[in-house]
Design a protein around this motif. Structure first.
Motif, PDB file in Angstrom:
ATOM      1  N   ILE A  25       0.836  -1.209   0.000  1.00 59.08           N
ATOM      2  CA  ILE A  25       0.000   0.000   0.000  1.00 59.08           C
ATOM      3  C   ILE A  25       0.866   1.253   0.000  1.00 59.08           C
ATOM      4  N   SER A  37      -7.668   2.478   2.070  1.00 62.40           N
ATOM      5  CA  SER A  37      -7.564   1.099   2.552  1.00 62.40           C
ATOM      6  C   SER A  37      -8.783   0.716   3.368  1.00 62.40           C
ATOM      7  N   THR A  42      -8.013  -2.661  -0.826  1.00 62.93           N
ATOM      8  CA  THR A  42      -7.610  -1.268  -0.969  1.00 62.93           C
ATOM      9  C   THR A  42      -8.144  -0.759  -2.295  1.00 62.93           C
TER      10      THR A  42
END
Length: 84
Positions: A25, A37, A42
């Motif tokens: 991420i 997220s 996500t």
């Protein structure tokens, strides 16, 4: 073309699942994509070329570090919504 993608990363056979996922991420965010997220996936939004390039880069970095499964759904029709 502006698109949205839902991305789910599942690291396999590693002790630090959260660290691998957070690293993935982080790569998406550092590349300048709009990122949100959730508990199981996500969401990212941006230009399609950027989305595919950055996800590929993040995947390759992750796959070099551990075995993993990556699930990606991309849409040019679903509106980008902030989840609350």
């Amino acid at each position: 073309m502006n698109v949205q993608a839902e991305v789910s990363l599942y690291p396999l056979r590693v002790g630090d699942l959260a660290g691998v996922i957070h690293g993935f991420i982080h790569h998406l965010k550092e590349a300048g994509l709009e990122v949100e997220s959730g508990p199981m996936s996500t969401w990212v939004a941006g230009e399609s070329a950027d989305i595919f390039r950055v996800i590929c880069e993040a995947w390759e970095k992750t796959a070099e570090a551990c075995e993993a499964t990556l699930v990606v759904k991309v849409s040019n029709a679903a509106p980008w919504r902030r989840r609350t």
